[in-house]
Design a protein around this motif. Structure first.
Motif, short mmCIF file in Angstrom:
data_model
loop_
_atom_site.label_atom_id
_atom_site.label_comp_id
_atom_site.label_asym_id
_atom_site.label_seq_id
_atom_site.Cartn_x
_atom_site.Cartn_y
_atom_site.Cartn_z
N ASP A 168 0.83 -1.21 0.00
CA ASP A 168 0.00 0.00 0.00
C ASP A 168 0.87 1.26 0.00
OD1 ASP A 168 -2.71 1.33 0.39
OD2 ASP A 168 -1.65 2.05 2.18
N ALA A 169 1.95 1.22 0.76
CA ALA A 169 2.86 2.36 0.77
C ALA A 169 3.48 2.60 -0.60
CB ALA A 169 3.96 2.13 1.81
N LEU A 170 3.89 1.53 -1.28
CA LEU A 170 4.45 1.67 -2.63
C LEU A 170 3.41 2.21 -3.60
CD1 LEU A 170 6.55 -1.62 -2.82
CD2 LEU A 170 7.45 0.72 -2.79
N ASP A 171 2.18 1.74 -3.46
CA ASP A 171 1.11 2.24 -4.32
C ASP A 171 0.90 3.75 -4.14
OD1 ASP A 171 0.75 -0.30 -5.25
OD2 ASP A 171 -1.09 -0.69 -4.12
N ARG A 172 1.11 4.23 -2.93
CA ARG A 172 0.95 5.66 -2.66
C ARG A 172 2.18 6.46 -3.05
NH1 ARG A 172 -3.47 6.48 0.88
NH2 ARG A 172 -4.41 4.50 1.53
N LEU A 173 3.36 5.84 -2.96
CA LEU A 173 4.59 6.54 -3.30
C LEU A 173 4.79 6.68 -4.81
CD1 LEU A 173 7.03 4.96 -0.70
CD2 LEU A 173 6.24 7.33 -0.74
N GLN A 174 4.28 5.73 -5.58
CA GLN A 174 4.53 5.75 -7.03
C GLN A 174 4.00 7.01 -7.71
OE1 GLN A 174 2.23 5.31 -9.76
NE2 GLN A 174 3.95 5.56 -11.21
N PRO A 175 2.75 7.42 -7.48
CA PRO A 175 2.28 8.61 -8.19
C PRO A 175 2.99 9.89 -7.77
CG PRO A 175 0.60 7.79 -6.67
CD PRO A 175 1.66 6.75 -6.75
N THR A 176 3.37 9.98 -6.50
CA THR A 176 4.10 11.20 -6.09
C THR A 176 5.53 11.17 -6.63
OG1 THR A 176 4.59 12.67 -4.23
CG2 THR A 176 4.88 10.33 -3.83
N ALA A 177 6.11 9.97 -6.76
CA ALA A 177 7.43 9.86 -7.38
C ALA A 177 7.38 10.33 -8.83
CB ALA A 177 7.92 8.41 -7.32
N ALA A 178 6.35 9.90 -9.56
CA ALA A 178 6.20 10.29 -10.96
C ALA A 178 5.94 11.79 -11.09
CB ALA A 178 5.08 9.49 -11.61
N SER A 179 5.16 12.34 -10.18
CA SER A 179 4.82 13.76 -10.24
C SER A 179 6.04 14.65 -10.06
CB SER A 179 3.77 14.09 -9.17
OG SER A 179 2.56 13.38 -9.40
N HIS A 180 6.98 14.19 -9.22
CA HIS A 180 8.14 15.03 -8.89
C HIS A 180 9.45 14.52 -9.48
CE1 HIS A 180 6.08 17.67 -5.99
NE2 HIS A 180 5.35 16.60 -5.70
N ARG A 181 9.39 13.48 -10.32
CA ARG A 181 10.58 12.92 -10.96
C ARG A 181 11.62 12.48 -9.92
NH1 ARG A 181 10.94 14.37 -16.46
NH2 ARG A 181 9.16 15.65 -17.12
N ARG A 182 11.19 11.66 -8.98
CA ARG A 182 12.05 11.27 -7.88
C ARG A 182 12.27 9.76 -7.82
NH1 ARG A 182 8.86 15.02 -3.48
NH2 ARG A 182 10.06 16.95 -3.79
N VAL A 183 13.32 9.39 -7.13
CA VAL A 183 13.50 8.00 -6.71
C VAL A 183 13.00 7.91 -5.28
CG1 VAL A 183 15.16 6.17 -6.20
CG2 VAL A 183 15.49 7.62 -8.22
N MET A 184 11.98 7.11 -5.06
CA MET A 184 11.42 6.93 -3.73
C MET A 184 12.00 5.67 -3.10
SD MET A 184 9.41 9.35 -2.84
CE MET A 184 8.22 10.59 -3.35
N VAL A 185 12.56 5.82 -1.92
CA VAL A 185 13.13 4.69 -1.18
C VAL A 185 12.22 4.37 -0.01
CG1 VAL A 185 15.10 3.86 0.15
CG2 VAL A 185 15.47 5.36 -1.83
N LEU A 186 11.76 3.14 0.04
CA LEU A 186 10.90 2.67 1.13
C LEU A 186 11.66 1.69 2.00
CD1 LEU A 186 8.00 2.55 2.41
CD2 LEU A 186 7.62 0.53 0.98
N GLU A 187 11.86 2.00 3.27
CA GLU A 187 12.52 1.08 4.20
C GLU A 187 11.47 0.28 4.95
OE1 GLU A 187 14.83 1.21 8.40
OE2 GLU A 187 15.62 2.60 6.88
N VAL A 188 11.64 -1.04 4.92
CA VAL A 188 10.71 -1.93 5.62
C VAL A 188 11.49 -2.71 6.68
CG1 VAL A 188 9.20 -2.11 3.62
CG2 VAL A 188 11.01 -3.82 3.95
N MET A 189 10.76 -3.37 7.57
CA MET A 189 11.41 -4.18 8.58
C MET A 189 12.02 -5.43 7.94
SD MET A 189 9.10 -3.89 12.03
CE MET A 189 9.26 -2.43 13.07
N GLY A 190 12.98 -6.00 8.65
CA GLY A 190 13.72 -7.15 8.15
C GLY A 190 15.16 -7.03 8.58
#
Length: 358
Positions: A168-190
């Motif tokens: 769900d977080a990736l689904d929300r990050l993708q459109p804002t990444a595209a809007s601002h021409r960014r690389v979005m890094v998502l840190e998860v547990m592990g």
């Protein structure tokens, strides 16, 4: 296979280690099955092994009425839990540690229980197995952990719900990444394994997934992101497990940034891309369990209650290729189940063109 004779027709249950979605569903299943099918009383021990150290022991009677409401859908655990209360090395107020295992065993004895069911991860199973052996406590384990690293079981309670949160977080990050021409890094547990990262990366369309099982070459990561840009895409998604194996010169413990933050800065330096990092943290543990975790918890919990009713102990219930079975506790306790580099998830990631940093 160890057997015991029921004397009191009472079993206890506790949750141990970090919380996750699905714990209440498992407690509910044990209670339903034990009472309705086997006529057993069920006692919930509060705050894990720490509850056994209290006098009187912190406990509550679990009845059908307790579960008449919303617990199946609720995250967390109604019993409470601890992840720093190892009774063999219990932290004392003066900073020392003390072996209080005998007190925990004595606490169990005061409840007149025939057996104990413990819901926990690999670390909890190691502690509870040792405690049960020392105190001759009939014990049955149920695996839970969002990390999905308990040995022998394909799935542990909480894992798939945590993956859903990350996707769900990736689904929300993708459109804002595209809007601002960014690389979005998502840190998860592990911390030790990459189960959440790689599953979320596949389902969420990530370009790069960095996991503890694979040492990272930032040159390979940069090459992948440059290739994505060359294809005409103005953004990218990167998933990082908190225990990622970064280049040797990177000291995660000494660096005040998170693993995701370090990776984001490395990417910016290597590619010139604008980066942003999101750290999910404990968000992955909370919220309602998804349908699969409710089914898994119900299946494992009911089977654990059956084992207790049959007088079987030193077992842990697992999901093995679509079936609920039980295996010796000794084959699981203290073991860690890492991703296999020739396993389905890793192979799928590579086939989908996801860079794993190697």
């Amino acid at each position: 296979m160890t057997r015991f004779t029921r004397k009191h027709n009472r079993i206890g249950i506790l949750t141990s280690g970090g919380d996750c979605a699905g714990l209440n569903a498992a407690i509910r299943a044990v209670t339903f099955r034990a009472i309705e099918q086997h006529g057993l009383a069920v006692v919930g021990i509060n705050d894990g092994t720490a509850g056994l150290l209290e006098r009187p022991v912190k406990q509550m009677d679990l009845t059908m009425k307790v579960f008449a409401g919303n617990y199946l859908r609720m995250g967390g655990t109604l019993l409470g839990t601890v992840n720093k209360g190892d009774p063999f090395a219990y932290p004392m107020p003066d900073g020392s540690v003390k072996d209080r295992s005998a007190e925990a065993i004595e606490g169990f004895r005061t409840l007149d229980l025939d057996a104990l069911i413990g819901i926990g991860g690999d670390g909890s199973m190691r502690i509870l197995s040792r405690l049960a052996t020392q105190g001759r406590i009939p014990f049955i384990g149920i695996p839970k952990t969002i990390d999905n690293d308990v040995a022998r079981t394909d799935f542990a309670i909480g894992y798939m719900s945590a993956v859903d949160v990350a996707v769900d977080a990736l689904d929300r990050l993708q459109p804002t990444a595209a809007s601002h021409r960014r690389v979005m890094v998502l840190e998860v547990m592990g911390r030790d394994v990459g189960w959440i990262a790689i599953a979320a990366g596949i389902a969420g369309g990530a370009d790069v997934v960095l996991i503890p099982e694979v040492p990272v070459s930032m040159a390979k990561v940069a090459a992948k992101l440059k290739a994505v840009s060359a294809q005409g895409r103005n953004h990218a998604l990167v998933v990082v497990a908190e225990g990622v194996r970064l280049p040797p010169e990177t000291d995660l413990k000494a660096d005040c940034r998170s693993a995701g933050g370090i990776v984001a800065d490395m990417i910016a330096e290597a590619t010139g891309a604008e980066t942003r990092v999101t750290v999910l943290g404990h968000v992955q543990r909370g919220g309602s369990p998804n349908a699969f975790d409710r089914i898994l918890a119900s299946s494992l919990g009911a089977h654990a209650a059956d084992l207790a009713a049959r007088g079987l102990s030193d077992r842990i219930v697992i999901w093995d290729r679509g079936k609920i079975v039980d295996v010796p506790l000794s084959s699981v306790a203290g073991q860690t189940r890492a991703l296999k580099l020739d396993g389905t998830l890793v192979e799928t990631a590579r086939r989908m063109g996801i860079c794993l940093g190697d």
